[in-house]
Design a protein around this motif. Sequence first.
Motif, PDB file in Angstrom:
ATOM      1  N   THR A 151       1.017  -1.085  -0.169  1.00  0.00           N
ATOM      2  CA  THR A 151      -0.250  -0.003  -0.010  1.00  0.00           C
ATOM      3  C   THR A 151       0.871   1.101   0.018  1.00  0.00           C
ATOM      4  N   PRO A 152       0.680   2.112  -0.936  1.00  0.00           N
ATOM      5  CA  PRO A 152       1.613   3.166  -0.967  1.00  0.00           C
ATOM      6  C   PRO A 152       1.403   4.034   0.394  1.00  0.00           C
ATOM      7  N   GLU A 153       2.534   4.667   0.651  1.00  0.00           N
ATOM      8  CA  GLU A 153       2.503   5.732   2.148  1.00  0.00           C
ATOM      9  C   GLU A 153       1.655   6.821   1.426  1.00  0.00           C
ATOM     10  N   THR A 210     -11.268  11.775   4.104  1.00  0.00           N
ATOM     11  CA  THR A 210      -9.972  10.904   4.245  1.00  0.00           C
ATOM     12  C   THR A 210      -9.752  10.487   3.019  1.00  0.00           C
ATOM     13  N   VAL A 211      -8.579   9.523   2.913  1.00  0.00           N
ATOM     14  CA  VAL A 211      -8.120   9.107   1.762  1.00  0.00           C
ATOM     15  C   VAL A 211      -8.365   7.540   1.613  1.00  0.00           C
ATOM     16  N   ILE A 212      -8.788   7.181   0.340  1.00  0.00           N
ATOM     17  CA  ILE A 212      -9.279   5.837   0.190  1.00  0.00           C
ATOM     18  C   ILE A 212      -8.275   5.271  -0.860  1.00  0.00           C
ATOM     19  N   LEU A 213      -7.837   3.988  -0.822  1.00  0.00           N
ATOM     20  CA  LEU A 213      -6.897   3.142  -1.649  1.00  0.00           C
ATOM     21  C   LEU A 213      -7.615   2.304  -2.486  1.00  0.00           C
ATOM     22  N   GLN A 214      -7.317   2.202  -3.734  1.00  0.00           N
ATOM     23  CA  GLN A 214      -7.956   1.218  -4.701  1.00  0.00           C
ATOM     24  C   GLN A 214      -6.920   0.176  -4.760  1.00  0.00           C
ATOM     25  N   THR A 272     -18.286  16.458   2.264  1.00  0.00           N
ATOM     26  CA  THR A 272     -16.843  15.954   2.296  1.00  0.00           C
ATOM     27  C   THR A 272     -15.919  15.838   1.070  1.00  0.00           C
ATOM     28  N   LYS A 273     -14.783  15.823   1.329  1.00  0.00           N
ATOM     29  CA  LYS A 273     -13.693  15.608   0.230  1.00  0.00           C
ATOM     30  C   LYS A 273     -13.118  14.276   0.781  1.00  0.00           C
ATOM     31  N   VAL A 274     -13.194  13.434  -0.669  1.00  0.00           N
ATOM     32  CA  VAL A 274     -12.546  12.210  -0.450  1.00  0.00           C
ATOM     33  C   VAL A 274     -11.385  12.213  -1.425  1.00  0.00           C
ATOM     34  N   GLN A 275     -10.335  11.787  -1.255  1.00  0.00           N
ATOM     35  CA  GLN A 275      -9.039  11.512  -2.069  1.00  0.00           C
ATOM     36  C   GLN A 275      -8.986  10.054  -2.316  1.00  0.00           C
ATOM     37  N   ILE A 276      -8.831   9.702  -3.396  1.00  0.00           N
ATOM     38  CA  ILE A 276      -8.593   8.396  -3.749  1.00  0.00           C
ATOM     39  C   ILE A 276      -7.259   8.036  -4.453  1.00  0.00           C
ATOM     40  N   ARG A 277      -6.675   7.215  -4.084  1.00  0.00           N
ATOM     41  CA  ARG A 277      -5.558   6.904  -4.537  1.00  0.00           C
ATOM     42  C   ARG A 277      -5.682   5.658  -5.316  1.00  0.00           C
ATOM     43  N   LEU A 278      -5.634   5.855  -6.789  1.00  0.00           N
ATOM     44  CA  LEU A 278      -5.720   4.765  -7.605  1.00  0.00           C
ATOM     45  C   LEU A 278      -4.671   3.732  -7.660  1.00  0.00           C
ATOM     46  N   ALA A 279      -4.844   2.658  -8.187  1.00  0.00           N
ATOM     47  CA  ALA A 279      -3.707   1.538  -8.271  1.00  0.00           C
ATOM     48  C   ALA A 279      -2.805   1.760  -9.320  1.00  0.00           C
ATOM     49  N   ASP A 280      -2.973   2.811 -10.270  1.00  0.00           N
ATOM     50  CA  ASP A 280      -2.103   2.964 -11.507  1.00  0.00           C
ATOM     51  C   ASP A 280      -1.246   4.082 -10.661  1.00  0.00           C
ATOM     52  N   GLY A 281      -1.472   4.729  -9.487  1.00  0.00           N
ATOM     53  CA  GLY A 281      -0.663   5.745  -8.810  1.00  0.00           C
ATOM     54  C   GLY A 281      -0.986   7.100  -9.201  1.00  0.00           C
ATOM     55  N   THR A 309     -11.971  -4.373 -14.162  1.00  0.00           N
ATOM     56  CA  THR A 309     -11.033  -4.645 -13.254  1.00  0.00           C
ATOM     57  C   THR A 309     -11.521  -4.989 -11.970  1.00  0.00           C
ATOM     58  N   ASP A 310     -11.245  -5.869 -11.282  1.00  0.00           N
ATOM     59  CA  ASP A 310     -11.730  -6.534  -9.941  1.00  0.00           C
ATOM     60  C   ASP A 310     -11.039  -5.668  -8.975  1.00  0.00           C
ATOM     61  N   PHE A 311     -11.375  -4.792  -8.226  1.00  0.00           N
ATOM     62  CA  PHE A 311     -10.731  -3.733  -7.137  1.00  0.00           C
ATOM     63  C   PHE A 311     -11.422  -3.914  -5.937  1.00  0.00           C
ATOM     64  N   VAL A 312     -10.850  -3.707  -4.786  1.00  0.00           N
ATOM     65  CA  VAL A 312     -11.613  -3.199  -3.473  1.00  0.00           C
ATOM     66  C   VAL A 312     -10.952  -1.947  -3.087  1.00  0.00           C
ATOM     67  N   LEU A 313     -11.866  -1.363  -2.226  1.00  0.00           N
ATOM     68  CA  LEU A 313     -11.415  -0.075  -1.835  1.00  0.00           C
ATOM     69  C   LEU A 313     -11.150  -0.029  -0.068  1.00  0.00           C
ATOM     70  N   VAL A 314      -9.999   0.471   0.040  1.00  0.00           N
ATOM     71  CA  VAL A 314      -9.473   0.274   1.653  1.00  0.00           C
ATOM     72  C   VAL A 314      -9.192   1.461   2.206  1.00  0.00           C
ATOM     73  N   THR A 315      -9.147   1.800   3.475  1.00  0.00           N
ATOM     74  CA  THR A 315      -9.039   2.806   4.279  1.00  0.00           C
ATOM     75  C   THR A 315      -7.304   2.701   4.307  1.00  0.00           C
ATOM     76  N   THR A 316      -6.857   3.944   4.769  1.00  0.00           N
ATOM     77  CA  THR A 316      -5.407   3.992   5.044  1.00  0.00           C
ATOM     78  C   THR A 316      -5.360   3.762   6.624  1.00  0.00           C
ATOM     79  N   PHE A 317      -4.429   3.898   7.164  1.00  0.00           N
ATOM     80  CA  PHE A 317      -3.960   3.064   8.493  1.00  0.00           C
ATOM     81  C   PHE A 317      -4.953   3.499   9.567  1.00  0.00           C
ATOM     82  N   PRO A 318      -5.651   2.495  10.334  1.00  0.00           N
ATOM     83  CA  PRO A 318      -5.281   1.090   9.980  1.00  0.00           C
ATOM     84  C   PRO A 318      -6.077   0.690   8.758  1.00  0.00           C
ATOM     85  N   ASN A 319      -5.429  -0.205   7.773  1.00  0.00           N
ATOM     86  CA  ASN A 319      -6.067  -0.697   6.551  1.00  0.00           C
ATOM     87  C   ASN A 319      -7.425  -1.358   7.136  1.00  0.00           C
ATOM     88  N   LYS A 320      -8.521  -1.142   6.118  1.00  0.00           N
ATOM     89  CA  LYS A 320      -9.862  -2.016   6.494  1.00  0.00           C
ATOM     90  C   LYS A 320     -10.394  -1.777   5.123  1.00  0.00           C
TER      91      LYS A 320
END
Length: 190
Positions: A85-87, A183-187, A116-125, A155-166
């Motif tokens: 997971t990217p920092e 918050t920031v959400i990771l793909q 609210t604002k949500v930042q989404i970090r995609l798998a492609d960076g 593409t099959d993907f999941v959405l994950v929270t940052t630390f703690p990853n959930k």
Amino acid sequence: VQILLKLWRNGFSLDDGELRSYSDPTNAQFLESVKRGEIPVELQRLVHGGQVNLDMEDHQEQEYVKPRLRFKAFSGEGQKLGSLTPEIVSTPSSPEEEEKSILNAPVLIDDSMPATKVQIRLADGSRLIQRFNQTHRIKDIRDFIIQSRPAFATTDFVLVTTFPNKELTDESLTLQEADILNTVILQQLK
């Protein structure tokens, strides 16, 4: 590139390097290039066609003495260990980035409701930043990603929270219920 050529009684050195004998044909050719005012081929290869500034010091009345090694702090390149997971470093986004992501896929916002604002970090960076109402669902974030980046539609993907990853498995939850406001959400690809 800055290079220091030191001429000694028994040879020459470059940047406090090893002594190079005047009698060696390669070294003689190097010095002939310098005398003609040309950049020696060895240095041209070293800087890949860049600019070279060659300074000279005359120590011909002295014998070469190997310089003491000076402590040099780590100058290599680092490698990241740990999670795939990217920092996440929270940085203020530029208005251009926000507009770009808003233009990618419009999300209907009810201005009379809390947002609210949500930042989404995609798998492609890359990343997307989008305003949502707190009553939008996690499914709306998934749809926003697919609309903004159609390549992820198949593409099959999941959405994950940052630390703690959930992993956000229940996509029917509102953003407020899932506690992912501002918050920031990771793909992550499956």
